[in-house]
Design an enzyme around this catalytic site. Sequence first.
Site, PDB file in Angstrom:
ATOM      1  CB  SER A  23      -0.771  -0.009   1.335  1.00 35.79           C
ATOM      2  OG  SER A  23      -1.919  -0.884   1.269  1.00 35.79           O
ATOM      3  CB  SER A 167     -13.132   0.941   0.900  1.00 33.08           C
ATOM      4  OG  SER A 167     -12.079   0.891  -0.206  1.00 33.08           O
ATOM      5  CD  GLN A 169      -8.222  -0.869  -3.143  1.00 31.06           C
ATOM      6  OE1 GLN A 169      -9.185  -1.116  -3.741  1.00 31.06           O
ATOM      7  NE2 GLN A 169      -7.204  -1.634  -2.891  1.00 31.06           N
ATOM      8  CG  ASP A 315      -5.680  -7.089   2.419  1.00 34.05           C
ATOM      9  OD1 ASP A 315      -6.909  -7.278   2.116  1.00 34.05           O
ATOM     10  OD2 ASP A 315      -4.995  -6.133   2.148  1.00 34.05           O
ATOM     11  CE  LYS A 342     -10.701  -6.690   0.301  1.00 30.86           C
ATOM     12  NZ  LYS A 342     -10.563  -5.229   0.119  1.00 30.86           N
ATOM     13  NE  ARG A 388      -3.194  -9.713   0.638  1.00 28.26           N
ATOM     14  CZ  ARG A 388      -1.813  -9.340   0.900  1.00 28.26           C
ATOM     15  NH1 ARG A 388      -1.033 -10.069   1.655  1.00 28.26           N
ATOM     16  NH2 ARG A 388      -1.609  -8.113   0.467  1.00 28.26           N
TER      17      ARG A 388
HETATM   18  O1  SPQ Z   1      -4.679  -3.672  -4.439  1.00 32.15           O
HETATM   19  P1  SPQ Z   1      -5.712  -4.843  -4.207  1.00 32.15           P
HETATM   20  O2  SPQ Z   1      -5.491  -5.573  -5.256  1.00 32.15           O
HETATM   21  O3  SPQ Z   1      -7.171  -4.411  -3.907  1.00 32.15           O
HETATM   22  O4  SPQ Z   1      -5.314  -5.787  -2.927  1.00 32.15           O
HETATM   23  C1  SPQ Z   1      -5.465  -5.987  -1.578  1.00 32.15           C
HETATM   24  C2  SPQ Z   1      -4.668  -7.395  -1.204  1.00 32.15           C
HETATM   25  O5  SPQ Z   1      -5.281  -8.367  -0.768  1.00 32.15           O
HETATM   26  O6  SPQ Z   1      -3.532  -6.939  -1.256  1.00 32.15           O
HETATM   27  C3  SPQ Z   1      -6.994  -6.552  -1.634  1.00 32.15           C
HETATM   28  F1  SPQ Z   1      -7.345  -7.505  -2.482  1.00 32.15           F
HETATM   29  O7  SPQ Z   1      -5.354  -5.044  -0.663  1.00 32.15           O
HETATM   30  C4  SPQ Z   1      -6.168  -3.789  -0.555  1.00 32.15           C
HETATM   31  C5  SPQ Z   1      -6.871  -4.000   0.908  1.00 32.15           C
HETATM   32  O8  SPQ Z   1      -7.590  -4.842   0.846  1.00 32.15           O
HETATM   33  C6  SPQ Z   1      -4.970  -2.788  -0.349  1.00 32.15           C
HETATM   34  C7  SPQ Z   1      -5.708  -1.369  -0.164  1.00 32.15           C
HETATM   35  C8  SPQ Z   1      -4.929  -0.203  -0.175  1.00 32.15           C
HETATM   36  O9  SPQ Z   1      -3.743  -0.290  -0.381  1.00 32.15           O
HETATM   37  O10 SPQ Z   1      -5.344   0.974  -0.099  1.00 32.15           O
HETATM   38  C9  SPQ Z   1      -6.881  -1.426   0.740  1.00 32.15           C
HETATM   39  C10 SPQ Z   1      -7.602  -2.650   1.015  1.00 32.15           C
HETATM   40  O11 SPQ Z   1      -8.878  -2.589  -0.090  1.00 32.15           O
HETATM   41  P2  SPQ Z   1      -9.992  -1.878   0.310  1.00 32.15           P
HETATM   42  O12 SPQ Z   1     -10.995  -2.076  -0.841  1.00 32.15           O
HETATM   43  O13 SPQ Z   1     -10.727  -2.291   1.646  1.00 32.15           O
HETATM   44  O14 SPQ Z   1      -9.731  -0.324   0.420  1.00 32.15           O
END
Ligand code: SPQ
Length: 428
Positions: A23, A167, A169, A315, A342, A388
Amino acid sequence: MRKILDYAQPSLQGTLRIPGDKSVSHRSIMFGSIAKGETTIEGFLQSDDCLATIDCFTKLGVEILIDGENVQVKSNGIDAWKEPSDILYTGNSGTTTRLMLGILAGSNLTTVLIGDESIQKRPMKRVTAPLKKMGAHFIGREDAQFTPIAMEGKKLQAIHYKMPVASAQVKSAILLAALNAEGETILTEIEISRDHTEKMLRHFGADLTVEDKTIYLTGGQKLTGTHVVVPGDISSAAFFLAAGSIVPNSKLVLQNVGLNPTRTGIVDVLKEMGANVSILELDNVSHEEIGDITVETSELKGTEIGGDLIPRLIDEIPIIALLATQATGKTIIKDAEELKVKETNRIDAVVNELKKLGANITATADGMIIEGPTPLHGGDIDTYGDHRIGMMAAIASLITSTAVTIDNENCIAVSYPNFFEHLLSVIK
Ligand code: SPQ
C-alpha cells in the site's frame, strides 16, 4: 504447472527482513508523481502490483528510475503529465486502479484504464459514483462499474461524502481527487480504514485535519517531492506470524514490519488467540510506525472477529482462517462481506480450499466459522490467481500430513515476490 509443497515435519527458525509495504509503495510512486520535484524512495516493494503503478506513471511521462528497492521519481507535477498514447494497464491491482481513477479524474488528460481478468470483475462504482458527484466524467460498462473505463479529466468540485463501505481505496481515490478540486472536501468513514494516504499527504507537505472518522482536505494544495522510507508489509509478515505460531518448535524474528495501528489487527488477534508474539523496538519512518516482531509456537484458542477490527486485518483473513483450524474451539469471522470483492471471492476461496485439506469450516453471508483443532492433510489447492490464497496454502503445507499442490505460484509475486525464498530460508 502445479507446484508441489512437501516439507517433512519442519520447524521454523531464523530472522526475516519483511519486504516493503504494498500500500505504501503504490502511494509513494503516486505522490511522487503528483508532487513537483524529486522524490526518493527506500524499501520500495518491487512486486507485480507496484510495478503496474510505475508503468502507468511512466506512460504519463513521469521519469521513474528503479534500482532494486531504491526508486527515484522526477516530476514537474500533475499539470506537466502528458496524455498517454496507450491504455494504462493496472494488472491485478485494485489499489492502482481505484486510486488512479481518483488522480486522473481531475487531471487535464483523457485516459483509459484496464486491468487483468480479476480487475475487470471488481466493482469500481464505489469510486466512480462519488467522483462523478465531484464533476468527473467516466465511460465504462454498467455506468462505470467495471473496467475498461475511459476518463476525460475535468475541473472537480469538493464533496461532502459519507462512505458506504470501509475502504481505504475509496477514501484515497476521493482524497486524491479532492487535492485537485475546488473547495473543502469532508469525508466520513463508517469504520476507520488504513490511513497511509492521510499520512503520506502530510509527508509530502499537504495540510489536512482528521477528527475520528472524518477527514477535512482543502483542494488546490501542491505537493513537494521528498524522501520516503517504506516499512515492511505487515500483510506479508502475517504469513510468517501464523507459520511461527502453528509449526511445532518454531521461533522467528520478523524485522522492519510496518506497525501502523490501522493495520495491526493481526497482532491483536494473535494475542487474543494466545499466540506468543511480541513487538520489539518501535520506531517511526516517514510518518509510519515500524518495529520487529518475534513469534514462537504456542497453543491457540478460537476467537471472534468482527466490527471495526475487520478493516484492520481484512487482507489477513485467509491466513487467520488457517490459524483457526489449529486453535481449540470455535472461531467466528463476521462483518467481512468485503472479502467477496477482492482478487477473488475470498470467503468462498478460503472455505473451499481449506475444506479440501480437512478443515472444519463453513461459509456464512459475511464471513466464516471454523471449528478446531483439526489435523490437516494434503490436497490440490486452487489459488484462483489470488496471492493471499496461494500463500495461505503454502503455510498450510508446513503442517499437513501429505503434500499440498498449488496451481499457480506466480500470483504470489503480486505482493511477495521472494516469498518462497524466505520460506525456504527459515525451514530447519
Ligand atoms: O490492491 P488490491 O488488489 O485491492 O489488494 C488487496 C490485497 O489483498 O493485497 C485487496 F485485495 O489489498 C487492498 C486492501 O484490501 C489494499 C488497500 C490499499 O492499499 O488501499 C486497501 C484494502 O482494500 P479496500 O478495498 O478495503 O480499500
